[in-house]
Design an enzyme around this catalytic site. Structure first.
Site, PDB file in Angstrom:
ATOM      1  N   LYS A 141       0.831  -1.198   0.000  1.00 10.23           N
ATOM      2  CA  LYS A 141       0.000   0.000   0.000  1.00 10.23           C
ATOM      3  C   LYS A 141       0.870   1.254   0.000  1.00 10.23           C
ATOM      4  O   LYS A 141       2.031   1.225   0.428  1.00 10.23           O
ATOM      5  CB  LYS A 141      -0.879   0.021   1.260  1.00 10.23           C
ATOM      6  CG  LYS A 141      -1.969  -1.025   1.319  1.00 10.23           C
ATOM      7  CD  LYS A 141      -2.741  -0.872   2.625  1.00 10.23           C
ATOM      8  CE  LYS A 141      -3.841  -1.926   2.759  1.00 10.23           C
ATOM      9  NZ  LYS A 141      -4.960  -1.665   1.848  1.00 10.23           N
ATOM     10  N   ARG A 173     -10.372 -11.472   2.091  1.00 10.96           N
ATOM     11  CA  ARG A 173     -11.222 -12.554   1.589  1.00 10.96           C
ATOM     12  C   ARG A 173     -10.509 -13.897   1.669  1.00 10.96           C
ATOM     13  O   ARG A 173     -11.155 -14.952   1.741  1.00 10.96           O
ATOM     14  CB  ARG A 173     -11.663 -12.242   0.162  1.00 10.96           C
ATOM     15  CG  ARG A 173     -10.550 -12.145  -0.856  1.00 10.96           C
ATOM     16  CD  ARG A 173     -10.950 -11.375  -2.099  1.00 10.96           C
ATOM     17  NE  ARG A 173     -11.050  -9.944  -1.845  1.00 10.96           N
ATOM     18  CZ  ARG A 173     -11.393  -9.049  -2.769  1.00 10.96           C
ATOM     19  NH1 ARG A 173     -11.672  -9.445  -3.993  1.00 10.96           N
ATOM     20  NH2 ARG A 173     -11.461  -7.771  -2.468  1.00 10.96           N
TER      21      ARG A 173
END
Length: 459
Positions: free
Chosen positions: A238, A312
């Site tokens: 990120k 996920r």
């Protein structure tokens, strides 16, 4: 719970708070003394929502607080007052215009929250006296919200996978529940490969924590919470802005833990399983790489398109394990996608469900308790966005379209169609201070889901 206290008969030892608005302000003024009316005129008080005025008796003693409110928003009516009023005990006057005093009292308690682990609060909040019944109803909700906020606000150094697991163990001790965990390479032996893959690069071992509670004869409920204690993005690193607040990426786990506590405290007739996959998505030589293929617990091969779509991955093994128990319902909470925030903003969690009736019941419960959700569709044609040329599907795709939906569609593959499933994609965070919603960690959708479960299962 010091912000809410039990009310004494006749309001003894507490100061009256009278709520009013523009439509009722003239009638409110007529009940006051001439000096009090003069003071209100001189101070410019006009009953605008969010304003208040202190009223004294002839001796100068504070005897009443006049508060301007928006009658359509009882939750925030009193929420700014606990740290604005002088430290004392208060009670709601019967003359006020509040339609739901209990909801207003909840807002007061939520507005009194202060995170004091690292810095002493500047002052104690003022206290609101409520009835015994209101105190018994509100105390668990206030404590559960504070727990979510405390867990999310705590920096990762003090809230890593082991500490998050410890909060589950403490919950188990409190309610005499069974707790077990799989740590590090035990995850591989027990067939939780995606949880291990996400967390293996951290110096703090990944784990899955399971809490079991309730009678075997009661309906089975599985609650899963995403516990990514910090998310660097992995090798798909990120930016600094994107990484700044990633201590909150375990907000789903915080919600799931708090919901489990509410269920057990209320003694709902459920056979509860709480599952918390707790990891840190870090960068090291053994970090999960883009392009890898992982065979999940469910036997489905997943291509890692993006290591920053890790939530996920930790959820899918937990969901598959939960589904093996053949529960009546599975609920998961996750700070899963920025796309949900783009679609709905920071205050409104996205709800996905494979059962229309259950989704409608949750949405209705949220409206009743002033904890709104918004349903987004499981639009199955978008599954193509997760296509892989060498695996069953990928964990992400090249398109930026429908990111919250494609994430939910990924998770849906791990829940059999025969099991009702709810997925909440929540922000778990307030970007700025507002009445009842202090900056930092926040419970969003917690009261709605608990109210739904009470309506469905309360004896």
């Amino acid at each position: 719970m010091s912000a809410l206290i039990e009310r004494q008969p006749g309001g003894r030892h507490s100061i009256a708070i009278e709520t009013t608005d523009a439509a009722h302000y003239a009638a409110t003024r007529r009940r006051l003394s001439a000096p009090q009316r003069r003071w209100l005129s001189d101070s410019g008080f006009e009953a605008a929502a969010g304003t208040f005025a202190l009223l004294s008796d002839p001796a100068g003693k504070l005897v009443r607080v006049l508060v301007g409110i928006d009658p359509a928003d009882p939750l925030t009516a009193l929420a700014a007052l606990p740290c604005a009023l002088p430290e004392a005990s208060y009670h709601l006057a019967a003359e006020g215009v509040l339609s739901d005093p209990t909801l207003a009292a909840l807002g007061w308690a939520l507005g009194a929250y202060q995170f004091g682990r690292y810095r002493q609060p500047k002052r104690a909040p003022a206290r609101l006296a409520v009835t015994t019944a209101e105190l018994q109803q509100l105390a668990p909700l206030v404590q559960a919200t504070a727990q979510v906020r405390d867990l999310v606000n705590t920096p990762t150094e003090d809230m890593g996978p082991a500490q998050l697991a410890e909060s589950v163990k403490q919950l188990g001790k409190t309610h005499k529940a069974k707790v077990r965990e799989w740590v590090g390479d035990e995850l591989l032996k027990a067939n939780f490969p995606t949880i291990h893959a996400v967390g293996r690069a951290s110096h703090r071992a990944p784990r899955l924590v399971e809490l079991s509670w309730g009678k075997a004869s009661d309906p089975k409920l599985v609650v899963v919470g995403k516990g990514v204690c910090f998310d660097t993005g992995g090798l798909d690193l990120k930016s600094s802005d994107g990484m700044r607040w990633m201590k909150k990426d375990m907000g789903g786990a915080a919600h799931a833990i708090a919901l489990a506590g509410l269920i057990m405290q209320a003694n709902l007739p459920l056979r509860l399983t709480l599952l918390i996959p707790a990891v840190e998505n870090a960068v090291a030589g053994n970090a999960m790489r883009p392009g890898e293929v992982i065979t999940t617990r469910a036997g489905l091969a997943v291509e890692i398109d993006n290591t920053d779509a890790e939530g996920r991955l930790v959820l899918c093994d937990a969901l598959a394990y939960g589904a093996e128990q053949q529960p009546e319902l599975i609920i998961d909470f996750a700070t899963l996608t920025g796309a949900a925030r783009v679609a709905l903003g920071p205050d409104l969690p996205a709800l996905f469900a494979n059962d229309a009736a259950i989704a409608a019941a949750v949405l209705a419960a949220g409206r009743t308790v002033n904890d709104p959700l918004w349903q987004l569709p499981l639009w199955r044609p978008y599954r193509r966005m997760l296509d892989s040329y060498l695996a069953d599907f990928a964990n992400a795709g090249s398109s930026r379209h429908a990111g919250a939906i494609t994430a939910a569609l990924y998770l849906e593959r791990f829940v059999p169609d025969t099991i009702p499933w709810l997925h909440l994609d929540t922000y778990a965070w307030n970007d700025a201070d507002r009445p009842g919603r202090p900056r930092g960690g926040e419970a969003m959708g917690l009261r709605a889901v608990f109210a739904f479960l009470q309506n469905r299962y309360m004896r």
